[in-house]
Design a protein around this motif. Structure first.
Motif, short mmCIF file in Angstrom:
data_model
loop_
_atom_site.label_atom_id
_atom_site.label_comp_id
_atom_site.label_asym_id
_atom_site.label_seq_id
_atom_site.Cartn_x
_atom_site.Cartn_y
_atom_site.Cartn_z
N ALA A 142 0.83 -1.20 0.00
CA ALA A 142 0.00 0.00 0.00
C ALA A 142 0.87 1.25 0.00
CB ALA A 142 -0.93 -0.01 1.20
N ARG A 143 1.86 1.29 0.88
CA ARG A 143 2.74 2.47 0.94
C ARG A 143 3.47 2.65 -0.38
NH1 ARG A 143 2.55 3.26 7.05
NH2 ARG A 143 1.43 5.06 6.23
N ALA A 144 3.91 1.56 -0.96
CA ALA A 144 4.63 1.64 -2.24
C ALA A 144 3.71 2.11 -3.35
CB ALA A 144 5.22 0.28 -2.59
N SER A 145 2.46 1.64 -3.33
CA SER A 145 1.54 2.04 -4.41
C SER A 145 1.29 3.55 -4.35
CB SER A 145 0.24 1.26 -4.34
OG SER A 145 -0.62 1.78 -3.34
N THR A 147 3.35 5.80 -3.12
CA THR A 147 4.59 6.43 -3.55
C THR A 147 4.63 6.51 -5.08
OG1 THR A 147 5.71 5.56 -1.59
CG2 THR A 147 7.10 6.31 -3.41
N LEU A 148 4.17 5.45 -5.73
CA LEU A 148 4.14 5.45 -7.20
C LEU A 148 3.12 6.44 -7.75
CD1 LEU A 148 4.46 1.63 -7.88
CD2 LEU A 148 6.14 3.41 -8.41
N ILE A 149 1.96 6.48 -7.12
CA ILE A 149 0.93 7.43 -7.57
C ILE A 149 1.44 8.85 -7.45
CG2 ILE A 149 -1.33 8.37 -6.95
CD1 ILE A 149 -2.08 5.44 -6.14
N VAL A 150 2.09 9.14 -6.33
CA VAL A 150 2.66 10.47 -6.11
C VAL A 150 3.69 10.78 -7.18
CG1 VAL A 150 4.28 11.70 -4.60
CG2 VAL A 150 2.21 10.66 -3.64
N TYR A 151 4.55 9.81 -7.46
CA TYR A 151 5.59 10.04 -8.46
C TYR A 151 5.00 10.27 -9.85
CZ TYR A 151 9.40 9.40 -11.69
OH TYR A 151 10.29 9.60 -12.73
N VAL A 152 4.10 9.41 -10.24
CA VAL A 152 3.53 9.49 -11.59
C VAL A 152 2.74 10.79 -11.78
CG1 VAL A 152 1.74 8.49 -13.05
CG2 VAL A 152 3.50 7.02 -12.05
N LEU A 153 1.86 11.09 -10.86
CA LEU A 153 1.07 12.31 -11.01
C LEU A 153 1.93 13.56 -10.85
CD1 LEU A 153 -2.24 11.35 -9.22
CD2 LEU A 153 -1.72 11.38 -11.65
N LEU A 214 11.19 6.32 -12.16
CA LEU A 214 10.28 5.21 -11.87
C LEU A 214 11.07 3.95 -11.49
CD1 LEU A 214 7.34 4.22 -11.87
CD2 LEU A 214 7.65 3.57 -14.27
N ARG A 215 12.10 3.62 -12.26
CA ARG A 215 12.86 2.40 -12.02
C ARG A 215 13.62 2.47 -10.70
NH1 ARG A 215 14.59 2.09 -18.33
NH2 ARG A 215 12.76 0.90 -19.01
N ARG A 216 14.16 3.64 -10.39
CA ARG A 216 14.86 3.80 -9.12
C ARG A 216 13.89 3.67 -7.95
NH1 ARG A 216 20.24 3.12 -8.87
NH2 ARG A 216 21.02 3.60 -10.95
N THR A 217 12.72 4.22 -8.13
CA THR A 217 11.71 4.12 -7.08
C THR A 217 11.31 2.66 -6.86
OG1 THR A 217 10.91 6.32 -7.66
CG2 THR A 217 9.44 4.95 -6.34
N LEU A 218 11.09 1.94 -7.94
CA LEU A 218 10.75 0.52 -7.83
C LEU A 218 11.88 -0.24 -7.15
CD1 LEU A 218 9.12 -0.20 -11.33
CD2 LEU A 218 7.98 0.21 -9.14
N ALA A 219 13.12 0.09 -7.52
CA ALA A 219 14.27 -0.59 -6.92
C ALA A 219 14.30 -0.34 -5.41
CB ALA A 219 15.56 -0.11 -7.57
N GLY A 220 13.93 0.87 -5.02
CA GLY A 220 13.94 1.20 -3.60
C GLY A 220 12.94 0.37 -2.79
N PHE A 221 11.89 -0.08 -3.46
CA PHE A 221 10.87 -0.87 -2.74
C PHE A 221 11.40 -2.23 -2.31
CE2 PHE A 221 7.40 1.40 -5.40
CZ PHE A 221 7.47 2.50 -4.56
N VAL A 222 12.35 -2.76 -3.05
CA VAL A 222 12.80 -4.13 -2.78
C VAL A 222 14.24 -4.18 -2.29
CG1 VAL A 222 11.14 -5.24 -4.31
CG2 VAL A 222 13.30 -4.41 -5.26
N THR A 223 14.74 -3.03 -1.86
CA THR A 223 16.09 -2.97 -1.32
C THR A 223 16.01 -3.04 0.21
OG1 THR A 223 16.93 -1.61 -3.10
CG2 THR A 223 18.08 -1.46 -0.99
N PRO A 224 16.86 -3.83 0.83
CA PRO A 224 16.91 -3.76 2.29
C PRO A 224 17.33 -2.35 2.71
CG PRO A 224 18.69 -5.14 1.40
CD PRO A 224 17.80 -4.81 0.26
N TRP B 212 8.25 7.31 4.54
CA TRP B 212 8.42 5.98 3.96
C TRP B 212 8.79 6.09 2.48
CZ3 TRP B 212 7.07 2.59 0.21
CH2 TRP B 212 7.22 1.22 0.46
N GLY B 213 7.98 6.85 1.75
CA GLY B 213 8.23 7.01 0.32
C GLY B 213 9.57 7.69 0.05
N LEU B 214 9.87 8.69 0.86
CA LEU B 214 11.12 9.43 0.67
C LEU B 214 12.32 8.51 0.90
CD1 LEU B 214 12.44 12.19 0.18
CD2 LEU B 214 12.39 12.56 2.66
N ARG B 215 12.29 7.73 1.97
CA ARG B 215 13.43 6.86 2.30
C ARG B 215 13.60 5.76 1.26
NH1 ARG B 215 11.83 7.04 8.65
NH2 ARG B 215 13.06 8.91 9.14
N ARG B 216 12.50 5.22 0.78
CA ARG B 216 12.58 4.19 -0.26
C ARG B 216 13.15 4.78 -1.54
NH1 ARG B 216 12.58 -1.07 1.07
NH2 ARG B 216 11.54 -1.22 3.09
#
Lengths: 225, 225
Positions: A142-145, A147-153, A214-224, B212-216
């Motif tokens: 949910a948090r990631a989704s 973040t993506l909406i914010v980025y895209v819009l 977009l790709r960096r943001t996606l990468a951030g979602f799955v990075t420890p 959360w979004g910023l840190r990711r």
DNA sequence: ACCTGAACACCGTTCAAGT
DNA sequence: ACCTGAACACCGTTCAAGT
């Protein structure tokens, strides 16, 4: 003479919610965000200004319906369930950008109210699906989704805001060239890093930057973290 | 009688660029984005509507100057050069959000045009500094800085847009509670993941989600891709 | 240089009335 | 149910005039 043409010539006189929204979008496309006035919509559709209030309670309702319609046009089929989750999100983000940037005058309206209609929820579900497949738990997805909406819009809004005059956007290359010319004026003494990166900054409103972020943001979602 | 009070009582009659911008911001704060009309600004400052045109060529210029002023108020001192780059960016992002959300009526104006004034460039330099320290080369730092600008402004715009009525924003907790109530109505059959994540979605407009979004996003900048 | 009065071409919305 | 005419309280901007 012939009684098939009822009144005056001109725009078809099929007043309806759809006709109003179509007229509003057409006005937005040529005149920008302020061009879709109730009075102009009514004139375009061949009716007195207050006739619009038969179909919508106020101007805000027209805007909300138009936003809902634009979001509803996004092609869910671009999300191929067979592809990896990153590609699905990318395809969705690119399709949304393409469709919204085609109506630059409508973009400010998107950001003018909460996006809580069915079309917005449906897009959110697609994102949540993809992010669940990425291995995120429900909360993180949910948090990631969002973040993506914010980025895209945000990216689409800034891209559109970069062009002052109304009407269809010039091709990306032309807009980048115009920005490059503008950034040449940045004083290097006061803003050394900005001046040094001016050529990249000119491309901020382009597809390459859009995908980079977009790709960096996606990468951030799955990075420890 | 006393000749120190020149004309009518009421708002101090110090017409100037600053007085106009102050009046505009005050109107924005109580009435929302549409409240800062030339005519209302002029009335607030005790002058005929067209007197404003002595100081600004048109309304767009007033808006641009106001945006520049708001961005200029961001406290560069929150960026402590002794702290790691992530913390510096976080501090900047939090300060900007706090200041802009304090003037919700002004936020739509930010997104209404290119942000190319000196205050925007100065903030960009701060970002580029921090991202260079993170180890990004000049191109990557530029792309990353724009990704951050998009995220920060997008999040602030969506947060403000979530509240329909003008005036100061209610405390975060209250706004989240209102969203929770609204999300309870989402049909679980049509939008299963959305309905399941409703409690997190209620917090989208809060500080926790913002960070959360910023840190990711920051993490994504330094992850091999 | 700075301000005003008056006007122009617009807005969104409401109300009473007509069919 | 659907549309109109007329009106109301607004807009941004321009122009000629006054100091």
């Amino acid at each position: 003479m012939a009684d098939t043409d009822r009144r005056k010539p001109g725009p078809r006189r099929a007043l309806s919610e759809d006709a109003i929204l179509e007229a509003a979008l057409a006005l937005l496309d040529v005149g920008g965000a302020d061009a879709a006035s109730i009075r102009r919509i009514a004139a375009a559709v061949g009716v007195a200004p207050n006739a619009v209030y038969t179909y919508f309670p106020d101007k805000g309702a027209v805007v909300r319906a138009l936003v809902e319609r634009l979001l509803g046009e996004v092609d869910h089929a671009v999300v191929d369930p067979g592809r990896p989750w990153q590609e699905r999100i990318e395809a969705l983000a690119l399709d949304l950008r393409r469709r919204l940037v085609a109506h630059p005058g409508a973009v400010p309206l998107l950001l003018s109210g909460p996006m809580d209609g069915p079309a917005a929820l449906a897009l959110g579900e697609l994102l949540l699906d993809a992010l669940a497949e990425a291995g995120l738990d429900a909360t993180a997805a949910a948090r990631a989704s969002y973040t993506l909406i914010v980025y895209v819009l945000g990216a689409i809004a800034l891209e559109v805001a970069d062009v002052p005059q109304p009407g269809p956007l010039a091709p990306e290359g032309e807009r980048i060239a115009a920005r490059r010319a503008a950034f040449a004026a940045v004083p290097a003494e006061a803003f050394p890093r900005t001046a040094a990166a001016a050529d990249v900054m000119a491309t901020y409103i382009g597809t390459e930057q859009y995908l980079w972020g977009l790709r960096r943001t996606l990468a951030g979602f799955v990075t420890p973290i």
